[in-house]
Design a protein around this motif. Structure first.
Motif: not given
Length: 344
Positions: A46-51, A86-96, A150-152, A216-217
C-alpha cells in the motif's frame, strides 16, 4: 476495518491542523533549500502505491526526474549507487521493514537527502532518515491499510506542494481547497452504494482495476485491497497498458473498476471505458460523472485531479470490506498476513 475507514475524515483534519501541518512545512522548506536534482521513492504494498502517487506529483509539479528504488539491489546484492543530489523518500506505515530501512541507510551514506514518511515517528525507518514526517493516522486496527494510506497521500501532497512553494507553506488557495477534504470524505463515506455493489460481485472469479495518471495508484491500491480482504484475483493496469494486450482477456465475465475523474487522465480513461464497452465488459467507474460504456458508478465529488486519489479510494475500501463479508471472509484478519510485513 470499518472503524479505520470511518476515521479518515478526522485523519485529514488532523494532518491539516497547525502542528502537523507546520512540521510538514518545515521538512518541505528544508528539501527546497537543498534543491535535489532527482527523487527516488522506496516502499512496499500500500505504501508503494502512495509513493507512486507522489512520484506523479514530483514529476508534474516539481519537474524532477523520479524513480522507484529496487530494495533488493541494495539489501541482497550489496549495491551502493551514487545518490548525490537525490532526495530518497521511504514510505511505510510501520517503518519497521528492514529492507526499506537498509535502503535509506545506504542512501544517506552515499550522498542522498533522506526522508521517511511513516505512521510511527520512532520507527527504525524514521531513525535512519535525516528528515521524517509523521502522518498522524493513529493506531490502525485492521491488517488491511486504509486510513494510513490516505494519510500518506495527504502528507506527500502537502510535502510536494510545500517544496514547490519554496518556503514549505501551502499557498492560500491550495490550503483552502485541502481544508474541504474532511467534509468531502465524510460525504463519500455516507453513501452506501459500495455495499450494494458488493452483492453484485459476490461470485466474481476475477477483476481488473484501471486508471491513468494520478488515478493509476488508486487502481493498484483497489486491486490490492480486494485481493487481501476477499481473496479475489485482481489485476491493475494503467489505462494505456490495458489497451496494449490485456484488453484481449476482458469480457462480460471479468468486471472492471475504472477510475475516471476530471483532467487529462480522466479524459483519456473515457476512451478506455468506451473500448471496454464495445466488448460488453461490466465496467464500474469511480468518479464525479457518468461515463459512456459504464454500467454503474461509485460517485465521488469532482475535485482537482491532484486531490482526487484521496477521495476515489474511499468507496473502494468500502467495497473491499463489504465484498469480503459477502463472501464469508474476515476482512480484519486476512489469512497469512500480519500488520507489519518484514522483508529483507
Amino acid at each position: 476495518m470499518s472503524e479505520d475507514i470511518a476515521e479518515q475524515p478526522a485523519g485529514f483534519a488532523r494532518l491539516l491542523e497547525t502542528g502537523p501541518s507546520t512540521a510538514i512545512a518545515e521538512v518541505a522548506a528544508e528539501v527546497a533549500r537543498r534543491a535535489p536534482r532527482s527523487v527516488l521513492f522506496v516502499g512496499r504494498g500500500t505504501s508503494d502505491h502512495a509513493a507512486l502517487y507522489a512520484a506523479y506529483l514530483a514529476e508534474i509539479r516539481l519537474g524532477l526526474p523520479v524513480a522507484s528504488a529496487s530494495p533488493s539491489a541494495i539489501t541482497l546484492y550489496g549495491a551502493r549507487p551514487d545518490l548525490t543530489g537525490t532526495l530518497v523518500i521511504g514510505v511505510s506505515q510501520s517503518g519497521g521493514s528492514p529492507d526499506l530501512t537498509g535502503v535509506l541507510k545506504v542512501a544517506r551514506e552515499t550522498g542522498a537527502l533522506t526522508l521517511a514518511v511513516t505512521n510511527n515517528p520512532d520507527s527504525p525507518l524514521a531513525r535512519a532518515a535525516e528528515l521524517s514526517i509523521d502522518v498522524v493516522a493513529g493506531h490502525e486496527r485492521a491488517v488491511a491499510a486504509t486510513k494510513t494510506y490516505t494519510a500518506e497521500l495527504l502528507a506527500l501532497l502537502m510535502l510536494i506542494e510545500g517544496v514547490r512553494a519554496g518556503d514549505g507553506h501551502l499557498p492560500a488557495e491550495e490550503r483552502a481547497a485541502l481544508e474541504k477534504l474532511p467534509q468531502l470524505a465524510a460525504d463519500v463515506l455516507a453513501d452506501g452504494s459500495a455495499a450494494e455493489l458488493a452483492q453484485r460481485y459476490r461470485f466474481a472469479a476475477s477483476l481488473v482495476a484501471t486508471g491513468r495518471g494520478y488515478a493509476y495508484p488508486t487502481a493498484r491500491e483497489a486491486a490490492l485491497k480486494l485481493m487481501e480482504t476477499s481473496y479475489l484475483p485482481a489485476l491493475a493496469f494503467s489505462g494505456a497498458d490495458l489497451l496494449h494486450g490485456p484488453l484481449a482477456m476482458t469480457d462480460h465475465d471479468i468486471p472492471v473498476l475504472a477510475v475516471v475523474g476530471d483532467g487529462p487522465g480522466g479524459r483519456s480513461m473515457r476512451d478506455v471505458v468506451a473500448r471496454l464497452g464495445e466488448r460488453r465488459v461490466d465496467v464500474v467507474t469511480i468518479g464525479g460523472s457518468d461515463v459512456d460504456g459504464a454500467s454503474a458508478r461509485l460517485a465521488v465529488p469532482s475535485v482537482d485531479e491532484r486531490y482526487a486519489p484521496l477521495l476515489d479510494i474511499l468507496p473502494v475500501q468500502q467495497l473491499a470490506l463489504a465484498l469480503s463479508l459477502a463472501r464469508g471472509e474476515d476482512p480484519d484478519a486476512p489469512r497469512g498476513l500480519k500488520k507489519v510485513t518484514t522483508t529483507l
